[in-house]
Design an enzyme around this catalytic site. Structure first.
Site, short mmCIF file in Angstrom:
data_model
loop_
_atom_site.label_atom_id
_atom_site.label_comp_id
_atom_site.label_asym_id
_atom_site.label_seq_id
_atom_site.Cartn_x
_atom_site.Cartn_y
_atom_site.Cartn_z
N LEU A 23 -3.93 -2.60 -1.66
CA LEU A 23 -3.68 -3.47 -1.76
C LEU A 23 -4.21 -4.34 -1.21
CD1 LEU A 23 -3.02 -5.25 -4.26
CD2 LEU A 23 -0.59 -5.34 -3.07
N ASP A 63 -5.98 -6.64 9.72
CA ASP A 63 -4.46 -6.98 10.43
C ASP A 63 -4.37 -5.17 11.70
OD1 ASP A 63 -3.93 -6.26 8.11
OD2 ASP A 63 -2.39 -6.80 8.49
N ASN A 93 0.74 0.54 6.06
CA ASN A 93 0.71 -0.02 4.53
C ASN A 93 2.27 -1.17 5.70
OD1 ASN A 93 2.15 -0.60 2.70
ND2 ASN A 93 4.11 0.34 3.06
N GLY A 94 1.76 -2.54 4.85
CA GLY A 94 2.71 -3.56 5.47
C GLY A 94 1.21 -4.28 5.96
N GLU A 95 2.23 -5.77 7.09
CA GLU A 95 1.15 -6.99 7.12
C GLU A 95 1.30 -6.48 8.87
OE1 GLU A 95 -0.02 -11.45 5.93
OE2 GLU A 95 1.34 -10.16 4.68
N ILE A 127 -5.60 -8.32 3.72
CA ILE A 127 -6.75 -8.76 4.37
C ILE A 127 -7.80 -8.04 4.82
CG2 ILE A 127 -6.22 -9.04 7.46
CD1 ILE A 127 -3.13 -9.85 6.38
N CYS A 130 0.73 -1.09 -0.11
CA CYS A 130 0.03 0.14 0.22
C CYS A 130 1.34 1.01 0.36
CB CYS A 130 -0.95 -0.30 1.80
SG CYS A 130 -2.22 -1.79 1.75
#
Length: 186
Positions: free
Chosen positions: A51, A100, A75-77, A54, A2
């Protein structure tokens, strides 16, 4: 992947700042083709291009806590978010989305700035506390998800990509040779 952008002003956010956040996100559209979101108040403007991986149905950002006093773009997970959902639920917080990233809001309410020490994953985020008028910028320990910032007169600019900051806020960057040489001393 993202993209996030934020502007924090010590004085006041202008309409031009809000437009610049939108343009910074436009430059990162390839990072987040599935959606975008924006938020601003008198001191801070934030945006995110998403994007979806999840929380496909309800994970749109910015994400807010229950009383909307905290605003988050990420941004990320967060790899350990399922475990962290149990931790925040035990403290009385209920996540409203399947994202998440939402756990970051409640970890901040519980642990304050120490919330980042509970996160495992690859992430960069901006969290704005409207009560304190404080912008928190954080990234994972290794820096897998990058976040850039620039101090400008009366504020701070943040983005997932340096080119967005340079194009909108720092058209003639100056290299600080002293800062560049500092790490080489060690």
């Amino acid at each position: 992947m993202c993209g996030i952008s934020a502007v924090y002003r010590y004085t006041a956010i202008t309409d031009e700042d809000v437009s610049r956040v939108e343009r910074m996100n436009d430059q990162m559209r390839y990072r987040g083709p599935d959606g975008e979101g924006y938020w601003h108040d008198e001191h801070c403007a934030m945006g995110q291009v998403r994007l979806s991986i999840i929380g496909l149905q309800n994970g749109k950002q910015p994400i807010y806590n229950h009383d909307k006093s905290l605003v988050l773009v990420c941004n990320g997970e967060i790899y350990n978010y399922r475990e962290l959902r149990k931790v925040v639920a035990a403290k009385g917080y209920e996540c409203a989305t399947d994202s998440d990233c939402e756990v970051i809001l409640y970890l901040y309410e519980i642990y304050g700035l120490d919330c980042v020490n509970h996160l495992r994953g690859m992430f960069a985020f901006c969290l704005y506390d409207t009560r304190k008028q404080q912008l928190v910028i954080a990234r994972d320990r290794i820096g897998e998800e990058r976040v850039y910032y620039a101090e400008v007169p009366c504020g701070v600019i943040v983005s997932s990509e340096l080119k967005a900051i340079l194009k909108e806020y720092v058209p003639n960057p100056q290299l600080n040779m002293q800062a560049l040489l500092e790490p080489m001393r060690f």
